[in-house]
Write an enzyme that holds these catalytic residues in place. Sequence first.
Site, PDB file in Angstrom:
ATOM      1  CG  ASP A   1      -1.824   1.240   1.250  1.00  0.00           C
ATOM      2  OD1 ASP A   1      -2.078   1.719   0.031  1.00  0.00           O
ATOM      3  OD2 ASP A   1      -2.137   1.688   2.517  1.00  0.00           O
TER       4      ASP A   1
ATOM      5  CE1 TYR B   1      -0.179   5.866   4.846  1.00  0.00           C
ATOM      6  CE2 TYR B   1       0.304   4.388   3.233  1.00  0.00           C
ATOM      7  CZ  TYR B   1      -0.678   4.711   4.137  1.00  0.00           C
ATOM      8  OH  TYR B   1      -1.809   4.029   4.581  1.00  0.00           O
TER       9      TYR B   1
END
Length: 53
Positions: free
Chosen positions: A24, A29
């Site tokens: 993912d 992020y």
Amino acid sequence: MSKGCQDVINAVKWALDSGYRHIDIAAIYKNEEGVDQGIQEGSVDRKNVFVVS
């Protein structure tokens, strides 16, 4: 390359070696570059890795 990016590369390579095939990623992020590099350097053919963004 930052230390954080190298950590992501190493983590992806370890995950692939351990059997993971789903990764993912998300802009929040800030790991896209490291994940890409880890997959390229990893021991698993890219066509066998499922990446979700």
